[in-house]
Scaffold this motif. Structure first.
Motif, mmCIF file in Angstrom:
data_model
loop_
_atom_site.group_PDB
_atom_site.id
_atom_site.type_symbol
_atom_site.label_atom_id
_atom_site.label_comp_id
_atom_site.label_asym_id
_atom_site.label_seq_id
_atom_site.Cartn_x
_atom_site.Cartn_y
_atom_site.Cartn_z
ATOM 1 N N UNK A 1 0.761 -1.268 -0.038
ATOM 2 C CA UNK A 1 -0.018 0.035 -0.108
ATOM 3 C C UNK A 1 0.895 1.199 0.093
ATOM 4 N N UNK A 2 2.011 1.346 0.854
ATOM 5 C CA UNK A 2 2.688 2.420 0.658
ATOM 6 C C UNK A 2 3.534 2.805 -0.467
ATOM 7 N N UNK A 3 3.486 1.926 -1.332
ATOM 8 C CA UNK A 3 4.230 2.063 -2.682
ATOM 9 C C UNK A 3 3.361 2.308 -3.557
ATOM 10 N N UNK A 4 1.906 2.071 -3.467
ATOM 11 C CA UNK A 4 1.252 2.212 -4.567
ATOM 12 C C UNK A 4 0.992 3.731 -4.972
ATOM 13 N N UNK A 5 0.609 3.782 -6.265
ATOM 14 C CA UNK A 5 0.616 5.104 -7.003
ATOM 15 C C UNK A 5 -0.427 6.062 -6.467
#
Length: 120
Positions: free
Chosen positions: A82-86
């Motif tokens: 989730x933290x690396x989602x766009x």
């Protein structure tokens, strides 16, 4: 010869140290590289969980090892995926970078906490 209670306590401490950041720190500082510790830790904890169904002295550790696996999985889900989602930085807002990042970190930690509380 160690008693069954002593074996259980030693196994619990080994599981806790395995699931902690200690292997990550040792790998980074001694070997100079980050190993895929999430998968190594998950595999070893899963093996310990399965061993709890076979070995009677590991049976009391099954809930503890399950929670440790749950913490690793939830942490990976909320911080890495989730933290690396766009959409994540856009959702937090780009107006104030520090407050947006801090809000994101705290929301991820809250989500992990809620998953663990739900499991407990």
């Amino acid at each position: 010869m160690k008693t069954l209670a002593q074996r259980t306590v030693i196994a619990a401490w080994c599981a806790m140290l395995l699931a902690s950041l200690l292997p990550n720190i040792i790998g980074q500082e001694v070997f100079g590289q980050a190993l895929p510790w999430l998968w190594i830790k998950s595999g070893l904890l899963a093996a310990l969980l399965v061993a709890g169904f076979v070995l009677p002295w590991l049976k009391p550790l099954r809930p503890f090892v399950f929670i440790l696996l749950l913490i690793l999985a939830a942490n990976y889900l909320f911080t890495s995926l989730m933290g690396n989602a766009a959409w994540w930085p856009a959702w937090l807002g780009a107006g104030a970078p520090f407050s947006g990042q801090m809000l994101g970190i705290q929301l991820q930690r809250l989500a992990v906490t809620l998953v663990v509380l739900a499991a407990l």
